[in-house]
Write an enzyme that holds these catalytic residues in place. Structure first.
Site, PDB file in Angstrom:
ATOM      1  N   GLY A 199       0.716  -1.319  -0.081  1.00  0.00           N
ATOM      2  CA  GLY A 199      -0.017   0.021   0.033  1.00  0.00           C
ATOM      3  C   GLY A 199       0.902   1.216   0.012  1.00  0.00           C
ATOM      4  N   SER A 200       0.446   2.147  -0.674  1.00  0.00           N
ATOM      5  CA  SER A 200       1.222   3.558  -0.828  1.00  0.00           C
ATOM      6  C   SER A 200       0.465   4.616  -1.752  1.00  0.00           C
ATOM      7  CB  SER A 200       2.716   3.188  -1.603  1.00  0.00           C
ATOM      8  OG  SER A 200       2.499   2.335  -2.803  1.00  0.00           O
ATOM      9  N   ARG A 201       1.240   5.562  -2.127  1.00  0.00           N
ATOM     10  CA  ARG A 201       0.417   6.684  -2.699  1.00  0.00           C
ATOM     11  C   ARG A 201       1.376   7.465  -3.549  1.00  0.00           C
ATOM     12  NH1 ARG A 201      -0.986  11.719   1.220  1.00  0.00           N
ATOM     13  NH2 ARG A 201      -0.341  13.477   0.038  1.00  0.00           N
TER      14      ARG A 201
END
Length: 231
Positions: A199-201
């Site tokens: 999970g990241s951005r």
């Protein structure tokens, strides 16, 4: 040629996951064989193991998908596409004092564990520079994650001389950012900028007069969804 390319859509496994998937698959098979032959009187442990780890392997396999995509339009001039699959968590004007020293439009896309984690170049142009910064691992959707989390900054210059910053941000779980962009190289929509594990951005910093084409919470498809248009 463009129309032919766009028809050739297929799913492949990203190169960042080939070793993990290979070694993980071998390990699962070895443990399964051990359970099968060492406990011949009861096959329940074998089937429980197979059920649990088959699901886990399927989740990891889904995470490392690398779909071959081509932007559906022929004209990419002034177009800014989503650099990642996910949903929009930030659309705001900010004061950017690290590179631009003026106001910028920031659009942020959060990638969950279930999204494809390959990242695409948001614009056509040339790579001005790539910088990596060590940092913390706050949850990626928090505002402070953009500045304080570990991240990689790639500055892109469009053919008409406008600078666009693409920032890959590690999250609470993600611990590895991979950036393929190289300083001085030309870059194009449809090409991979990099990959972030788990999970990241990704943040995109645009000129303040850019036209926003997405809404808060909207789902995005990397290399397909138009998030903005440069003026």
């Amino acid at each position: 040629m463009g129309k032919i390319k766009r028809k050739l859509k297929k799913i492949r496994i990203h190169r960042e996951g080939t070793k993990q998937l290979l070694y993980g698959g071998i390990s699962i098979m070895l443990v399964a064989l051990i359970l099968w032959f060492t406990i011949p009187s009861c096959k329940l442990p074998f089937w429980i193991f197979i059920a649990i780890f088959s699901i886990a392997y399927g989740i990891v396999l889904n995470f490392y998908r690398a779909p071959v995509r081509y932007f559906p339009g022929d004209d990419t001039e002034k177009i800014v596409v989503a650099p990642a699959d996910g949903h929009v968590v930030v659309i705001e004007e900010i004061e950017e004092n690290e590179y631009f020293h003026d106001r910028r439009l920031m659009i942020s896309i959060f990638m969950s564990l279930w999204n494809v984690h390959a990242n695409w170049f948001p614009v056509d142009g040339k790579v001005k520079f790539v910088k990596h910064f060590n940092g913390k691992f706050y949850k990626a959707w928090l505002p402070k994650a953009s500045d304080e989390n570990e991240h990689a900054d790639t500055m892109l210059t469009t053919p008409d001389g406008r600078d666009v910053l693409c920032r890959q941000i590690a999250g609470a779980v993600a611990r590895r950012i991979v950036t393929y962009a190289k300083e001085g190289e030309e870059c194009y929509i449809d090409e991979h900028l990099g990959f972030i594990k788990l999970g990241s951005r990704v943040d995109v910093f645009l000129p303040i007069d850019s036209e926003v084409c997405v809404k808060m919470g909207q789902h995005t498809t990397g290399d397909h969804t138009v998030i903005a248009k440069l003026s």
